[in-house]
Motif scaffolding. Sequence first.
Motif, mmCIF file in Angstrom:
data_model
loop_
_atom_site.group_PDB
_atom_site.id
_atom_site.type_symbol
_atom_site.label_atom_id
_atom_site.label_comp_id
_atom_site.label_asym_id
_atom_site.label_seq_id
_atom_site.Cartn_x
_atom_site.Cartn_y
_atom_site.Cartn_z
ATOM 1 N N ASN A 11 0.857 -1.000 0.101
ATOM 2 C CA ASN A 11 -0.021 -0.111 -0.166
ATOM 3 C C ASN A 11 0.932 1.170 -0.024
ATOM 4 O O ASN A 11 1.729 1.540 0.959
ATOM 5 N N GLN A 38 -1.621 -0.765 -3.766
ATOM 6 C CA GLN A 38 -2.867 -0.303 -3.274
ATOM 7 C C GLN A 38 -2.755 1.172 -2.926
ATOM 8 O O GLN A 38 -1.730 1.568 -2.488
ATOM 9 N N GLU A 39 -3.895 1.960 -2.768
ATOM 10 C CA GLU A 39 -4.217 3.164 -2.723
ATOM 11 C C GLU A 39 -3.017 4.032 -3.278
ATOM 12 O O GLU A 39 -2.234 4.784 -3.051
ATOM 13 N N ALA A 62 -10.367 4.302 -8.420
ATOM 14 C CA ALA A 62 -11.508 4.609 -7.694
ATOM 15 C C ALA A 62 -12.675 5.241 -8.259
ATOM 16 O O ALA A 62 -12.012 6.398 -9.320
ATOM 17 N N ALA A 68 -8.472 5.405 -2.951
ATOM 18 C CA ALA A 68 -8.055 4.189 -3.184
ATOM 19 C C ALA A 68 -7.162 4.044 -4.362
ATOM 20 O O ALA A 68 -6.161 4.584 -4.873
ATOM 21 N N SER A 92 -16.847 -1.528 -6.364
ATOM 22 C CA SER A 92 -15.632 -2.174 -5.944
ATOM 23 C C SER A 92 -14.596 -1.282 -6.764
ATOM 24 O O SER A 92 -13.284 -1.974 -6.517
ATOM 25 N N ARG A 95 -10.467 -1.253 -6.127
ATOM 26 C CA ARG A 95 -10.315 -2.097 -4.695
ATOM 27 C C ARG A 95 -9.806 -3.525 -4.998
ATOM 28 O O ARG A 95 -9.706 -4.466 -4.346
ATOM 29 N N TRP A 96 -10.313 -3.907 -6.430
ATOM 30 C CA TRP A 96 -9.888 -5.503 -6.613
ATOM 31 C C TRP A 96 -9.502 -5.395 -8.073
ATOM 32 O O TRP A 96 -10.350 -4.964 -9.025
ATOM 33 N N TYR A 114 -7.754 -4.219 -2.000
ATOM 34 C CA TYR A 114 -7.528 -3.237 -0.971
ATOM 35 C C TYR A 114 -8.942 -3.121 -0.303
ATOM 36 O O TYR A 114 -9.875 -2.411 -0.682
ATOM 37 N N HIS A 116 -11.649 -2.108 2.425
ATOM 38 C CA HIS A 116 -11.991 -0.955 3.289
ATOM 39 C C HIS A 116 -11.231 -1.143 4.696
ATOM 40 O O HIS A 116 -11.457 -1.955 5.163
#
Length: 277
Positions: A11, A38-39, A62, A68, A92, A95-96, A114, A116
Motif C-alpha cells: 500500500n 494499493q491506494e 476508484a 483508493a 468495488s 479495490r479489486w 484493498y 475498506h
Amino acid sequence: MPAALRIASVNVNGVRAAFRKGMGEWLDGRGVDILALQEVRASTDDLVGLLGEEWDVLHDPATAKGRAGVAIASRNRASIHRVDLGPDDFDSAGRWLEADYEVGGRIVTVVSAYVHSGEVDTPKQVEKYRFLDAMQERLPKLAEHSELALVVGDLNVGHRTLDIKNWKGNVKRAGFLPTERAYFDRFIGAEDEPDYNRGAGLGWVDVGRRTAGEVPGPYTWWSQRGRAFDTDTGWRIDYHLATPALADTVQSYVIDRAQAYDQRWSDHAPVVVDYAI
C-alpha cells in the motif's frame, strides 16, 4: 520471467508521494517481476510515468478521484484482467484487480486487493462487510480458475492476536473485530482447527503466517502517530493469500521494513515473496 517469480505488494499511500520519498530507488534494486499496489491515488498516466516503459501497467482507479486505486505492474503483459467484484450495485472500483500471467507454461493469477478500513457502527463498516462478502464468494472461483492463484494487498484485518502488537486494546475497533476475523477463519481456517493454514477454510494459505510461524507479527503497517514505528507497535494487515499449490512453491518471504522512521516512503512496508514456478 525467471524460474523464481518475485511478487511484491505494498500500500503506497499515494504513489506520487511514495516516489518522492524513495520508492523508485527501492524498486530499482529489488528485482521484482510482478508489483501489486494499493491506494495508488493517481491517474494511470501518472503511474505509467513513474514506473517507466519497462513495466506493463494495469490500473483500476476508484470512482472518487484521488481515493483508493489498485494496480498491478509486471515485466510481461497479462493475458487477461478483470475488475468486477460482487453484485452489480456494489462499487468495488479501485479495490479489486485480477490479472493472469503465463509463467513457465502455466497460468498464475494475481489479485491486488484493498479492503475498506471500516469504522464501527458507520456506513464504512457496512461497505467493508459487503466487500468481504464479495471476496468470500469470489475466492473459490479464483481457485477453480487457476491452481496457482494469489490474492495480495492491504486487507485491513488482523486475523489473529499474533498480528497486532496491542491486540487487547483493539478488540472493539475496525480491523480486529471478531466478525471481521471470522471471514479470515473462513478464507484460511480457524487457528484451533488441525488443518489451520494448510488449505483449510476456503482453501487459501496465509503465506506470511506459514513462513513466520507462531510469532508476533512480523508487522506490515505502523501508525504515523507517536513512536509506533520505532517501538514496532504495528499490525500485520498486508497479505499474500495463496492457493495450496502456489504456497508450496514459496522460496522466501520478506517484509521490507525501513531501517528508520525517516526512511519510510509509506506507512506500510512492502511484502516480497519468491515463488518457484
